[in-house]
Design an enzyme around this catalytic site. Structure first.
Site, PDB file in Angstrom:
ATOM      1  N   LYS A  52      84.925  47.297  49.419  1.00  0.00           N
ATOM      2  CA  LYS A  52      85.248  47.606  48.209  1.00  0.00           C
ATOM      3  C   LYS A  52      84.434  46.879  47.048  1.00  0.00           C
ATOM      4  O   LYS A  52      83.847  47.556  46.170  1.00  0.00           O
ATOM      5  CB  LYS A  52      86.697  47.099  47.931  1.00  0.00           C
ATOM      6  CG  LYS A  52      87.832  47.861  48.843  1.00  0.00           C
ATOM      7  CD  LYS A  52      89.226  47.095  49.001  1.00  0.00           C
ATOM      8  CE  LYS A  52      89.947  47.787  50.060  1.00  0.00           C
ATOM      9  NZ  LYS A  52      91.158  47.363  50.227  1.00  0.00           N
ATOM     10  N   GLN A  96      94.742  42.065  48.812  1.00  0.00           N
ATOM     11  CA  GLN A  96      94.560  42.639  49.993  1.00  0.00           C
ATOM     12  C   GLN A  96      95.764  41.999  50.923  1.00  0.00           C
ATOM     13  O   GLN A  96      95.803  41.106  50.793  1.00  0.00           O
ATOM     14  CB  GLN A  96      92.949  42.252  50.411  1.00  0.00           C
ATOM     15  CG  GLN A  96      92.681  42.772  51.846  1.00  0.00           C
ATOM     16  CD  GLN A  96      92.478  44.290  51.848  1.00  0.00           C
ATOM     17  OE1 GLN A  96      91.977  44.692  50.825  1.00  0.00           O
ATOM     18  NE2 GLN A  96      93.289  45.037  52.798  1.00  0.00           N
ATOM     19  N   ASP A 119      96.127  49.826  43.544  1.00  0.00           N
ATOM     20  CA  ASP A 119      96.385  50.232  45.133  1.00  0.00           C
ATOM     21  C   ASP A 119      97.626  51.233  44.955  1.00  0.00           C
ATOM     22  O   ASP A 119      98.016  51.542  45.823  1.00  0.00           O
ATOM     23  CB  ASP A 119      96.743  48.979  45.772  1.00  0.00           C
ATOM     24  CG  ASP A 119      95.851  48.544  46.736  1.00  0.00           C
ATOM     25  OD1 ASP A 119      95.047  49.674  47.217  1.00  0.00           O
ATOM     26  OD2 ASP A 119      95.776  47.563  47.410  1.00  0.00           O
TER      27      ASP A 119
END
Ligand code: NAD
Length: 297
Positions: A52, A96, A119
C-alpha cells in the site's frame, strides 16, 4: 475463457488516479495522504502494508507508516487515531487487521473519522452502503466492482452467488451486486458456513464470488458452464520448492474451474491488486472531500 487480470486493471486505474491528482493539484493543495497503522509483525500484514505504501509512492500520493509493538494498549492506539482524525494533513486512515487479541477491532474501527475511513469498515460507511448512499466502500469489494467494470462484464439480471459473509468481503459484495446500477442488478444468494448443499446454489450461479478462505475449495463440478468466477481467497499453502516455503492459493481450484468459465480471476494477480487500486481511489476521494470542506468553510 478470459482472465480478469487484476494487475493490468489495477495499473490502469492507478495511472488514472495519478493523472487525476496532477490535474487537481491546485484544488487539492497537496498530495492525497494515507496514514497506515501497523501493530506487531504479522508477516502477511507487513506485506500488505508495504504494497500500500509503495503504491502511494508510485502515483505521487503521500503516505505515513505508524508502527506499534503488539504489546500496545487499546487506549494508546485510540489516542493515535484521535490525533490522525484531527490532523488536516491526513486524508485516509487505515488500521491493518488483524489486531492483537487484547484490542477490540470494532472499538478501533469506530474511532476512525468516517470521512477518513478509506477501508470503509466504519458502521457509518457500512450503513451508507446498505442504504445506497455515497460513502467509502470497503476496498476489496470496490476492487471487485472496478475489475468487473474494467473488463465490461455485464452483471444485470445475473444470479450471483457469494460464498462467505464477512463484513470485509462477502456481506458488502452481496449488497453491491444487488444494487440498481452497473456492476450490480444481480439476484444475489449469500452462502456461508451453515449453508446446506452449497453446490446446489453455485451450480445455478452465473457469477460466483468465492470469499471463504479455504484453498482450492470451489471445484469444477460446483460451477456452471460459462460462469464468471471471482476468487477473493488468499491462502498460504506449504510449498518447499518456494523460497519462502509457501505459495498463495485462492479459494477456487483454478486448474479445474477455469476451462468452464467465461471469465475468471487468477490468484495471485486478480482481486489482490484491485484491493490496492480501490484503496487509492478511496484515498483520492477522501482528499477531494477534505479539499471541498476547506473551500466551503
Ligand atoms: P472470514 O474468515 O472472515 O470469513 C469467511 C466466510 O466464509 C465466513 O462468512 C464463513 O461463514 C464462510 N465459510 C467458511 N467455510 C465455508 C464453507 N465451507 N462453505 C461456505 N461458506 C464458508 O474471511 P474473509 O476476511 O472474508 O476472507 C476470505 C478470504 O479472502 C481469505 O482467504 C482472505 O485472505 C481473502 N481476502 C483477500 C483479500 C484480497 O485483497 N484479495 C482481501 C480480504 C480477504
Amino acid at each position: 475463457m478470459q482472465l480478469l487480470d487484476g494487475r493490468i486493471a489495477s495499473q490502469i486505474i492507478q495511472q488514472q488516479l495519478a493523472e487525476d491528482w496532477r490535474s487537481q493539484q491546485e484544488f487539492l493543495g497537496r498530495p492525497p495522504h494515507l496514514a497506515c497503522i501497523l501493530v506487531g509483525h504479522h508477516p502477511p500484514s507487513e506485506t500488505y502494508v508495504a504494497s500500500k505504501i509503495k503504491a502511494c509512492a508510485n502515483i505521487g500520493f503521500q503516505s505515513s507508516l505508524i508502527r506499534f509493538p503488539d504489546t500496545i494498549q487499546e487506549d494508546e492506539l485510540l489516542e493515535k487515531i484521535r490525533q490522525l482524525n484531527a490532523d488536516t494533513a491526513v486524508d485516509g486512515i487505515l488500521v491493518q487487521l488483524p489486531l492483537p487479541r487484547h484490542i477490540d477491532e470494532q472499538t478501533v474501527i469506530q474511532a476512525i473519522d468516517p470521512d477518513k475511513d478509506v477501508d470503509g469498515f466504519h458502521p457509518i460507511n457500512m450503513g451508507r452502503l446498505a442504504n445506497g448512499l455515497q460513502g467509502f466502500i470497503p476496498a476489496t469489494p470496490l476492487g471487485i466492482l472496478l475489475l468487473l467494470e474494467h473488463y465490461r462484464v455485464h452483471t444485470r439480471g445475473l444470479h450471483a452467488v457469494v460464498i462467505g459473509r464477512s463484513h470485509i468481503v462477502g456481506t458488502p459484495v452481496s449488497l453491491l451486486l444487488s444494487r440498481n446500477r452497473e456492476p450490480g442488478n444481480c439476484t444475489v444468494t449469500l452462502c456461508h458456513s451453515q449453508t446446506r448443499h452449497l453446490e446446489l446454489f453455485t451450480r445455478q450461479a452465473d457469477l460466483i464470488v468465492a470469499a471463504l478462505g479455504k484453498p482450492a475449495f470451489l471445484k469444477a463440478h460446483m460451477v456452471k458452464e460459462g460462469a464468471v468466477v471471482v476468487d477473493v481467497g488468499i491462502n498460504r499453502v506449504v510449498d518447499s520448492s518456494k523460497k519462502l516455503g509457501f505459495r498463495l492459493v485462492g479459494d477456487v481450484d483454478f486448474e479445474e474451474v477455469a476451462p468452464k468459465c467465461s471469465y475468471i480471476t487468477p490468484v495471485p494477480g486478480g482481486v489482490g491488486p484491485m484491493t490496492i487500486a480501490a484503496l487509492l481511489k478511496n484515498t483520492y476521494e477522501a482528499a477531494r472531500l477534505h479539499a471541498q470542506h476547506r473551500f466551503s468553510s
